[in-house]
Design a protein around this motif. Structure first.
Motif, mmCIF file in Angstrom:
data_model
loop_
_atom_site.group_PDB
_atom_site.id
_atom_site.type_symbol
_atom_site.label_atom_id
_atom_site.label_comp_id
_atom_site.label_asym_id
_atom_site.label_seq_id
_atom_site.Cartn_x
_atom_site.Cartn_y
_atom_site.Cartn_z
ATOM 1 N N GLN A 209 9.594 -32.034 35.095
ATOM 2 C CA GLN A 209 10.223 -32.898 36.188
ATOM 3 C C GLN A 209 9.675 -34.237 36.605
ATOM 4 O OE1 GLN A 209 11.071 -29.939 39.149
ATOM 5 N NE2 GLN A 209 13.413 -29.674 38.398
ATOM 6 N N ALA A 210 8.572 -34.521 35.784
ATOM 7 C CA ALA A 210 8.051 -35.800 36.363
ATOM 8 C C ALA A 210 8.668 -36.974 35.614
ATOM 9 C CB ALA A 210 6.725 -35.934 35.688
ATOM 10 N N LYS A 211 8.517 -38.232 36.351
ATOM 11 C CA LYS A 211 9.673 -39.244 35.999
ATOM 12 C C LYS A 211 8.825 -40.660 35.895
ATOM 13 C CE LYS A 211 13.883 -41.605 37.541
ATOM 14 N NZ LYS A 211 14.515 -41.877 38.702
ATOM 15 N N LEU A 212 8.628 -41.267 34.818
ATOM 16 C CA LEU A 212 7.882 -42.266 34.583
ATOM 17 C C LEU A 212 9.078 -43.518 34.167
ATOM 18 C CD1 LEU A 212 5.299 -43.948 33.952
ATOM 19 C CD2 LEU A 212 5.502 -43.392 31.681
ATOM 20 N N VAL A 213 8.707 -44.670 35.250
ATOM 21 C CA VAL A 213 9.699 -45.853 34.733
ATOM 22 C C VAL A 213 8.671 -46.898 34.450
ATOM 23 C CG1 VAL A 213 11.164 -47.583 35.571
ATOM 24 C CG2 VAL A 213 11.492 -45.228 36.273
ATOM 25 N N ILE A 214 8.661 -47.756 33.262
ATOM 26 C CA ILE A 214 7.832 -48.839 33.188
ATOM 27 C C ILE A 214 8.742 -50.360 32.823
ATOM 28 C CG2 ILE A 214 6.249 -49.590 31.559
ATOM 29 C CD1 ILE A 214 5.145 -46.980 30.922
ATOM 30 N N LYS A 215 8.450 -51.323 33.604
ATOM 31 C CA LYS A 215 9.331 -52.500 33.311
ATOM 32 C C LYS A 215 8.010 -53.481 33.218
ATOM 33 C CE LYS A 215 12.534 -51.188 37.045
ATOM 34 N NZ LYS A 215 13.077 -51.497 38.357
ATOM 35 N N GLU A 216 8.190 -53.834 31.902
ATOM 36 C CA GLU A 216 7.253 -54.953 31.554
ATOM 37 C C GLU A 216 7.765 -56.224 31.336
ATOM 38 O OE1 GLU A 216 4.039 -54.934 27.773
ATOM 39 O OE2 GLU A 216 6.190 -55.010 27.313
ATOM 40 N N LYS A 217 7.307 -57.194 31.622
ATOM 41 C CA LYS A 217 7.821 -58.664 31.474
ATOM 42 C C LYS A 217 6.753 -59.555 31.052
ATOM 43 C CE LYS A 217 11.232 -57.866 35.099
ATOM 44 N NZ LYS A 217 11.591 -57.969 36.286
ATOM 45 N N ILE A 218 7.101 -60.189 29.908
ATOM 46 C CA ILE A 218 6.133 -61.096 29.138
ATOM 47 C C ILE A 218 6.597 -62.464 28.803
ATOM 48 C CG2 ILE A 218 4.472 -61.436 27.419
ATOM 49 C CD1 ILE A 218 3.950 -58.323 27.569
#
Lengths: 304, 239
Positions: free
Chosen positions: A178-187
């Protein structure tokens, strides 16, 4: 702290002054100021090459700022920061590195961040990288290793909007039940800058989920590469999206990899690379903007 | 205010020239609302794009307030006072409704003013002002935002390409009211439409057929003829 350093501090961590909560400021290869709070302890490592951050369980609505500033040319450093985030805590961690280089020698910061999230811990991790000055190379190679316990949540917002000559980002994450990972990358890259991003996410626990979204703009003769690998080892959901605008003579490479090792894992990958749509430019020109202004507004929105 | 003199636009197709617009000439007076109607492919949208400068003319002249704008860029025409609502609005990843509306306004906008434009087209400003102009909006929502953006320009001349397309029945009357309000405030509009209700607000109607203007005149004269043409077309199975 001089004006250059203050500007860098503001750019990477939105700080106008020394923050009130827990913080560690590293300047030109050395830790210069550290402050712990009742719930958040920051302990410099003996060798002076990083810090250990301990966040007590149930710590809520507190923040940690750990900016790194390099304003002298020729500084090259490797720093280890270890975060131990206690059960059911809910915190904001702001990291980031600003390099100002007007000299002849390369300046670089390689930051290795290791996150250990205990059960139910919730973290928003914001990381900004910026390079300024017309001198030699400004290099940043961030490595992020994330261990996510049951029901833990991590949102990672990473931004590199110009000035960094070379960067190689590597992010590894393992997610329990039930772990939740959100990654938002801006380059954003321009001139002949190079930015490489590599993500590997392992969804080990049942009902774990990961959402990795990268938005980037490559201008001039810059080069970007995006590699992502999501492995599903249980009933889980993984989504990876790479959305890039290519301009001028830039080059962009996107390599998706999804590996399902469980019949109930659902994994999705999307990758789009294209130039700014002509109709978008025309729309904004009908509002009175010239082509250049229209382009800037589209990029600003895309990376906002 | 706007004068088109023998405007033509032609393309080459299989080695042959084909006219998309042929010798189109008419004038629009300040405060007038003109409806352009006609079959699909008759050249209506191309005519709008030619007026806005999105498509160059092959020959002919376009004058706006007696200034020759035939060779002007899109942005220069916009700055001069022409606004244009796309038939199919454009989506933007990351840009918000507020960004588009504030860009459209000539002066530094106040939030209240921006919200007014959304209310005019039946959208609750509070719900929409911070929405992204991406796939999360429906076609109808986007269309109404497009119309609001055009009104926000406060331009001397508004061009609307099929503003009713994608607008639901519930919002249609609101759209008519917005046009009427603009008309009452002295606005000048050219609207492409097939809808009789929208044609009802016209001062004059231009009928396009096969790249040319086939009829032009006061709405009271033209509207009955348009209706009978459409009845014939229906009987022939063209519509």
């Amino acid at each position: 702290m001089g004006t250059i350093e203050k500007d860098l501090l503001l750019a990477v961590s939105d700080l106008h002054q020394i923050p009130s909560g827990a913080f560690s400021i590293r300047e030109n290869g050395k830790g210069v100021q550290v402050n712990s709070t009742e719930n958040i302890q920051i302990i410099p490592k003996g060798e002076g090459n990083g810090i250990d951050i301990y966040i007590k369980e149930n710590t809520k609505n507190e923040s940690v700022h750990i900016p790194v500033i390099i304003s002298k040319s020729g500084i090259e450093e490797l720093v280890y920061n270890d975060f131990y985030i206690g059960k059911n805590s809910d915190v904001l961690i702001v990291a980031g590195c600003g390099i100002h280089n007007t000299g002849d020698s390369k300046s670089s910061h390689d930051g290795i961040h290791r996150f250990h999230l205990e059960e139910g811990a919730k973290v928003r991790y914001v990381e900004k990288h910026i390079g300024v000055g017309s001198g030699a190379e400004k290099v940043m190679n961030p490595v992020t290793e994330i261990e996510m316990g049951e029901r833990s949540e991590l949102t990672m917002e990473t931004t590199q909007l110009g000035g960094v000559s070379y960067s190689e980002r590597e992010t590894f994450a393992t997610l329990e039940k039930q772990a939740k990972l959100v990654i938002k990358e801006k380059i954003l890259t321009s001139e002949n800058q190079v930015a490489k991003s590599k993500f590997r996410v392992e969804l080990v626990g049942k009902d774990s989920s990961a959402d990795v979204v990268s938005r980037s703009v490559a201008r001039d003769e810059s080069y970007q590469s995006f590699f992502s690998s999501v492995v599903g080892r249980a009933e889980c959901f993984g989504h990876v999206e790479c959305d890039a605008i290519i301009m001028d003579k830039a080059k962009i490479s996107a390599t998706p990899e999804i590996l399902a090792e469980d019949v109930d894992s659902k994994l999705v990958h999307e990758a789009v690379v294209g130039k700014i749509a002509g109709e978008q430019l025309i729309k904004l020109m009908t509002l009175g903007l010239c082509e250049k202004e229209a382009e800037e507004l589209i990029i600003k929105g895309f990376l906002s | 205010m706007l004068r088109l003199e023998n405007v033509s636009y032609k393309i080459e197709e299989n080695g042959k020239e084909r006219y998309i617009l042929k010798n189109v000439s008419f004038e629009v007076a300040k405060g007038e609302t003109i409806i352009i109607t006609g079959h699909n492919g008759s050249g209506k949208s191309t005519l709008m794009k030619v007026i806005m400068g999105i498509i160059p003319v092959s020959s002919g002249k376009i004058y706006f307030n007696d200034v020759d704008i035939t060779e002007m860029t899109i942005s220069d025409r916009a700055k001069l006072g022409i606004a244009y609502a796309f038939q199919t609005p454009v989506r933007f990843k990351g840009l918000k409704v507020n960004d588009l509306l504030t860009t459209a306004q000539k002066t530094n906008s106040k939030l209240m003013e921006v919200c007014n434009y959304l209310s005019k087209v039946g959208l609750c400003a509070r719900d929409y002002i911070n929405r992204e102009l991406d796939d999360s909006l429906s076609g109808g929502e986007l269309k109404r935002i497009e119309i609001a953006t055009t009104f926000a320009r406060g331009a001397e001349l508004n061009l609307f390409d099929e503003p009713e397309a994608g607008i639901d029945l519930w919002s249609f009357d609101g759209l008519i009211s917005a046009f009427n309000e603009n008309k009452d405030e002295g606005g000048t509009n050219i609207i492409i439409s097939h809808q009789e209700k929208i044609m009802g607000i016209a001062d004059r109607i231009v009928v396009m057929d096969n790249a040319e203007v086939s009829m032009i005149g006061n709405a009271t004269e033209i509207l009955p003829q348009v209706k009978s043409i459409r009845v014939c077309a229906k009987l022939k199975g063209d519509e």
